[in-house]
Design a protein around this motif. Structure first.
Motif, mmCIF file in Angstrom:
data_model
loop_
_atom_site.group_PDB
_atom_site.id
_atom_site.type_symbol
_atom_site.label_atom_id
_atom_site.label_comp_id
_atom_site.label_asym_id
_atom_site.label_seq_id
_atom_site.Cartn_x
_atom_site.Cartn_y
_atom_site.Cartn_z
ATOM 1 N N GLN A 78 0.912 -1.245 -0.042
ATOM 2 C CA GLN A 78 0.087 0.112 -0.065
ATOM 3 C C GLN A 78 0.840 1.344 0.082
ATOM 4 N N ALA A 79 1.607 1.154 0.670
ATOM 5 C CA ALA A 79 2.972 2.439 0.775
ATOM 6 C C ALA A 79 3.441 2.528 -0.622
ATOM 7 N N ALA A 80 3.872 1.769 -1.470
ATOM 8 C CA ALA A 80 4.256 1.898 -2.809
ATOM 9 C C ALA A 80 3.216 2.421 -3.751
ATOM 10 N N LEU A 81 2.080 1.968 -3.382
ATOM 11 C CA LEU A 81 0.983 2.532 -4.374
ATOM 12 C C LEU A 81 0.626 4.020 -3.943
ATOM 13 N N ASP A 82 0.569 4.240 -2.679
ATOM 14 C CA ASP A 82 0.386 5.581 -2.259
ATOM 15 C C ASP A 82 1.418 6.683 -2.940
ATOM 16 N N ALA A 83 2.611 6.050 -2.764
ATOM 17 C CA ALA A 83 3.895 6.960 -3.419
ATOM 18 C C ALA A 83 3.581 7.162 -5.057
ATOM 19 N N LEU A 84 3.159 6.236 -5.688
ATOM 20 C CA LEU A 84 3.026 6.465 -6.925
ATOM 21 C C LEU A 84 1.965 7.124 -7.278
ATOM 22 N N ARG A 85 0.698 6.835 -6.837
ATOM 23 C CA ARG A 85 -0.413 7.723 -6.810
ATOM 24 C C ARG A 85 -0.252 9.337 -6.643
ATOM 25 N N GLY A 86 0.552 9.680 -5.521
ATOM 26 C CA GLY A 86 0.937 10.913 -5.329
ATOM 27 C C GLY A 86 1.705 11.533 -6.370
ATOM 28 N N ALA A 87 2.788 10.702 -7.079
ATOM 29 C CA ALA A 87 3.387 11.627 -8.104
ATOM 30 C C ALA A 87 3.101 11.565 -9.547
ATOM 31 N N ASN B 270 -8.072 -15.111 -8.583
ATOM 32 C CA ASN B 270 -7.027 -15.768 -8.112
ATOM 33 C C ASN B 270 -5.706 -14.962 -8.596
ATOM 34 N N TRP B 271 -5.940 -13.551 -9.145
ATOM 35 C CA TRP B 271 -5.080 -12.868 -9.600
ATOM 36 C C TRP B 271 -4.492 -11.944 -8.511
ATOM 37 N N LEU B 272 -3.024 -11.475 -8.312
ATOM 38 C CA LEU B 272 -2.776 -10.582 -7.069
ATOM 39 C C LEU B 272 -1.872 -9.241 -7.836
ATOM 40 N N VAL B 273 -2.257 -8.191 -7.125
ATOM 41 C CA VAL B 273 -0.912 -7.176 -7.567
ATOM 42 C C VAL B 273 0.363 -7.373 -7.123
ATOM 43 N N THR B 274 1.169 -7.165 -8.057
ATOM 44 C CA THR B 274 2.738 -7.772 -7.654
ATOM 45 C C THR B 274 3.784 -6.924 -7.896
ATOM 46 N N GLY B 275 3.372 -5.656 -7.925
ATOM 47 C CA GLY B 275 4.412 -4.372 -8.086
ATOM 48 C C GLY B 275 3.941 -3.560 -8.811
ATOM 49 N N PHE B 276 4.976 -2.305 -8.750
ATOM 50 C CA PHE B 276 4.580 -1.068 -9.573
ATOM 51 C C PHE B 276 6.041 -0.442 -10.314
ATOM 52 N N ALA B 277 5.906 0.229 -11.154
ATOM 53 C CA ALA B 277 7.084 1.002 -11.705
ATOM 54 C C ALA B 277 6.694 2.104 -12.240
ATOM 55 N N GLU B 278 7.991 3.010 -12.756
ATOM 56 C CA GLU B 278 7.439 4.476 -13.103
ATOM 57 C C GLU B 278 8.645 4.923 -13.911
#
Length: 183
Positions: free
Chosen positions: A12-21, A35-43
């Protein structure tokens, strides 16, 4: 050229940082396929100009066998992150990618959105590209057979930047697709 930042682990912290920027959408199919999961973020971007390309990775069972991965990329024209993950040269899908009727239609933030197969991608993946909210929208899936999930699952994308959402996202192990050499 804007810098590709180190991928973020699923949290959630990684998502919040991405959303904010993010100056572009942060797309997520919701509900997720079973059965799918959220497995990361990039930018792509920096502190001064903001995030100009966002990636949400999701993983789950393949429709045939074994694991499957999908990246949802939103980017400003000319950034090139979606094309890089798709294995295409150049920053954008290329001239004529949208010749003819769309191959897939999905819902993006309540609007019907057309996607076309993205040129000559490597055999191990499927890639679709279109435009949503004035930005490129890429869906890249491994193995290639998972591309039919994009067409058949009636995906509905949400922009995670929107404040009217209280989603309890299921996070999984970090996607190795985000560490791919995209520069």
């Amino acid at each position: 050229m804007l810098p590709f930042q180190p991928p973020r682990r699923p949290s959630q912290a990684a998502l919040d940082a991405l959303r904010g920027a993010a100056r572009v959408p942060v797309w997520l199919p919701w509900p997720l396929p079973p059965n799918w999961l959220v497995t990361g973020f990039a930018e792509v971007g920096d502190e001064r100009s903001g995030v100009r390309a966002s990636v949400v990775a999701i993983s789950g069972p393949s429709i045939t066998y074994g694991p499957a991965d999908m990246l949802l990329v939103a980017e400003e024209p000319g950034v090139g992150l979606g094309a890089a993950y798709a294995g295409l040269p150049g920053p954008d899908p290329g001239a004529g990618f949208d010749a003819g009727p769309p191959h897939v239609k999905i819902d993006a933030r309540g609007h019907p959105t057309a996607l076309w197969c993205a040129g000559r991608v490597p055999e191990d993946r499927a890639a679709y590209v279109g435009e949503a909210l004035g930005n490129w929208l890429w869906t890249i899936a491994w193995p290639a057979e998972v591309g039919c999930l994009i067409a058949l699952a009636d995906l509905s994308l949400r922009d995670l930047r929107d404040n009217d959402q209280a989603l309890d996202l299921p996070f999984g192990a970090f996607s190795p697709r985000l560490d791919a050499d995209v520069q």
